[in-house]
Design a protein around this motif. Structure first.
Motif, mmCIF file in Angstrom:
data_model
loop_
_atom_site.group_PDB
_atom_site.id
_atom_site.type_symbol
_atom_site.label_atom_id
_atom_site.label_comp_id
_atom_site.label_asym_id
_atom_site.label_seq_id
_atom_site.Cartn_x
_atom_site.Cartn_y
_atom_site.Cartn_z
ATOM 1 N N ASP A 133 0.773 -1.095 -0.141
ATOM 2 C CA ASP A 133 -0.127 0.028 0.001
ATOM 3 C C ASP A 133 0.795 1.160 -0.094
ATOM 4 O OD1 ASP A 133 -2.402 -1.556 -0.188
ATOM 5 O OD2 ASP A 133 -2.609 -1.251 2.214
ATOM 6 N N PHE A 134 0.461 2.320 -0.844
ATOM 7 C CA PHE A 134 1.134 3.677 -0.890
ATOM 8 C C PHE A 134 -0.017 4.754 -0.307
ATOM 9 C CE2 PHE A 134 2.343 7.581 -2.870
ATOM 10 C CZ PHE A 134 3.990 7.449 -2.618
ATOM 11 N N ARG A 135 0.528 5.246 0.770
ATOM 12 C CA ARG A 135 -0.349 6.355 1.249
ATOM 13 C C ARG A 135 -0.042 7.599 0.776
ATOM 14 N NH1 ARG A 135 -5.377 7.235 3.476
ATOM 15 N NH2 ARG A 135 -5.075 9.049 4.993
ATOM 16 N N ALA A 136 -0.850 8.608 0.247
ATOM 17 C CA ALA A 136 -0.652 9.885 0.137
ATOM 18 C C ALA A 136 -1.714 10.677 0.550
ATOM 19 C CB ALA A 136 -0.693 10.060 -1.687
ATOM 20 N N THR A 137 -1.153 11.812 1.171
ATOM 21 C CA THR A 137 -2.300 13.047 1.557
ATOM 22 C C THR A 137 -2.909 13.502 0.363
ATOM 23 O OG1 THR A 137 -0.472 14.816 1.830
ATOM 24 C CG2 THR A 137 -1.002 13.422 3.931
ATOM 25 N N TYR A 138 -3.683 14.241 0.371
ATOM 26 C CA TYR A 138 -4.360 15.291 -0.577
ATOM 27 C C TYR A 138 -3.543 16.339 -0.767
ATOM 28 C CZ TYR A 138 -8.868 12.748 0.334
ATOM 29 O OH TYR A 138 -9.697 11.612 0.302
ATOM 30 N N ALA A 139 -2.843 16.843 0.080
ATOM 31 C CA ALA A 139 -1.690 17.865 -0.398
ATOM 32 C C ALA A 139 -0.489 17.359 -1.148
ATOM 33 C CB ALA A 139 -1.227 18.464 0.971
ATOM 34 N N GLU A 140 -0.001 16.177 -1.111
ATOM 35 C CA GLU A 140 0.924 15.435 -2.128
ATOM 36 C C GLU A 140 0.505 15.332 -3.334
ATOM 37 O OE1 GLU A 140 3.736 12.852 0.618
ATOM 38 O OE2 GLU A 140 1.525 12.368 0.925
ATOM 39 N N ILE A 141 -0.897 14.977 -3.582
ATOM 40 C CA ILE A 141 -1.332 14.777 -4.976
ATOM 41 C C ILE A 141 -1.400 16.039 -6.029
ATOM 42 C CG2 ILE A 141 -3.340 13.879 -6.072
ATOM 43 C CD1 ILE A 141 -4.076 12.213 -3.763
ATOM 44 N N ARG A 142 -0.864 15.913 -6.971
ATOM 45 C CA ARG A 142 -0.693 17.056 -7.976
ATOM 46 C C ARG A 142 -2.126 16.958 -8.852
ATOM 47 N NH1 ARG A 142 1.564 17.551 -13.056
ATOM 48 N NH2 ARG A 142 2.562 15.582 -13.064
ATOM 49 N N LYS A 143 -2.419 15.688 -9.219
ATOM 50 C CA LYS A 143 -3.802 15.703 -9.953
ATOM 51 C C LYS A 143 -3.999 14.286 -10.025
ATOM 52 C CE LYS A 143 -1.586 15.831 -14.554
ATOM 53 N NZ LYS A 143 -1.921 16.497 -15.743
ATOM 54 N N ALA A 144 -5.178 13.899 -9.983
ATOM 55 C CA ALA A 144 -5.506 12.234 -10.175
ATOM 56 C C ALA A 144 -6.475 12.255 -11.005
ATOM 57 C CB ALA A 144 -5.733 11.858 -8.642
ATOM 58 N N SER A 145 -6.687 10.756 -11.586
ATOM 59 C CA SER A 145 -7.674 10.653 -12.571
ATOM 60 C C SER A 145 -8.023 8.989 -12.405
ATOM 61 C CB SER A 145 -7.344 10.790 -13.922
ATOM 62 O OG SER A 145 -6.094 10.264 -14.313
ATOM 63 N N LEU A 146 -8.967 8.554 -12.782
ATOM 64 C CA LEU A 146 -9.193 7.083 -12.971
ATOM 65 C C LEU A 146 -8.340 6.661 -14.390
ATOM 66 C CD1 LEU A 146 -13.139 6.625 -12.784
ATOM 67 C CD2 LEU A 146 -11.216 6.353 -11.006
ATOM 68 N N GLU A 147 -8.068 5.469 -14.362
ATOM 69 C CA GLU A 147 -6.983 4.689 -15.213
ATOM 70 C C GLU A 147 -7.887 3.581 -15.787
ATOM 71 O OE1 GLU A 147 -2.513 4.516 -15.408
ATOM 72 O OE2 GLU A 147 -3.178 3.176 -14.081
ATOM 73 N N VAL A 148 -8.734 3.740 -17.009
ATOM 74 C CA VAL A 148 -9.538 2.896 -17.417
ATOM 75 C C VAL A 148 -8.770 2.255 -18.860
ATOM 76 C CG1 VAL A 148 -11.665 2.198 -18.720
ATOM 77 C CG2 VAL A 148 -11.681 4.096 -16.703
ATOM 78 N N THR A 149 -8.519 1.096 -18.955
ATOM 79 C CA THR A 149 -7.588 0.630 -20.059
ATOM 80 C C THR A 149 -8.736 0.200 -21.211
ATOM 81 O OG1 THR A 149 -8.029 -1.990 -19.234
ATOM 82 C CG2 THR A 149 -6.210 -0.649 -18.383
ATOM 83 N N GLN A 150 -8.303 -0.205 -22.303
ATOM 84 C CA GLN A 150 -8.992 -0.305 -23.481
ATOM 85 C C GLN A 150 -9.717 -1.453 -23.405
ATOM 86 O OE1 GLN A 150 -6.542 0.056 -27.162
ATOM 87 N NE2 GLN A 150 -6.937 2.398 -26.902
ATOM 88 N N GLU A 151 -9.055 -2.625 -22.477
ATOM 89 C CA GLU A 151 -9.636 -3.883 -22.401
ATOM 90 C C GLU A 151 -10.953 -3.852 -21.651
ATOM 91 O OE1 GLU A 151 -6.791 -6.392 -20.722
ATOM 92 O OE2 GLU A 151 -6.096 -7.068 -22.748
#
Length: 161
Positions: A133-151
């Protein structure tokens, strides 16, 4: 400019049309203000006709209520399959899905974290990656998005005709 009022009006119009206000971005573009509004429907499936109707109604309401100083451009769309995650409620609705999170500063040799969103709380998120597990605070997040594959979008093993 009254951004809070714009958000309330945008939310009311969405609710009237059985949509939800996913996000609102306000930016200056030269002399004009750009309002980007993202609407969604529970379970997905926002049609172009939904967006057209929403845009007309919100535009008319903004013209009457006048919360934007000067000229503005209104853009309305769905958040899409690789939607941006900016608010804690975006993250909580995405638990169990693949995410891509670029960090503001590298940490533990990582600039980007991709994996399954294992959880979130008021302080930040936990992403399940190969190493654990990797923990990140909201302040550490530059931007985020869902990652949906073509499959995931088009399915595996579809035969071409």
């Amino acid at each position: 400019m009254d951004t809070a009022k714009i958000e309330v009006l945008a939310g009311e119009v969405a609710k009237d049309l059985s949509l939800s206000l996913f996000d609102l971005e306000v930016a200056r573009e030269g002399p004009r203000t750009l309002l980007r509004v993202y609407v969604d429907r529970e379970g997905g499936g926002v049609a172009l006709s939904d967006i057209e109707t929403y845009s007309r109604r919100l535009g008319a309401l903004l013209d009457v209520e006048d919360p934007v100083e000067g000229a503005y451009v209104l853009e309305v769309s769905s958040p899409g399959v690789n939607r941006k995650l900016r608010k804690p409620e975006h993250f909580s609705a995405s638990v169990g899905k693949r995410v891509k999170i670029p960090l503001a500063e590298p940490r533990e040799g990582r600039r980007n974290v991709s994996g399954v969103l294992a959880g979130c709380d008021a302080a930040g998120v936990t992403i399940a990656v190969e190493e654990g597990d990797f923990r990140a605070t909201y302040a550490e997040i530059r931007k985020a998005s869902l990652e949906v594959t073509q499959e995931e979008l088009f399915g595996k093993g579809k035969k071409k005709r």
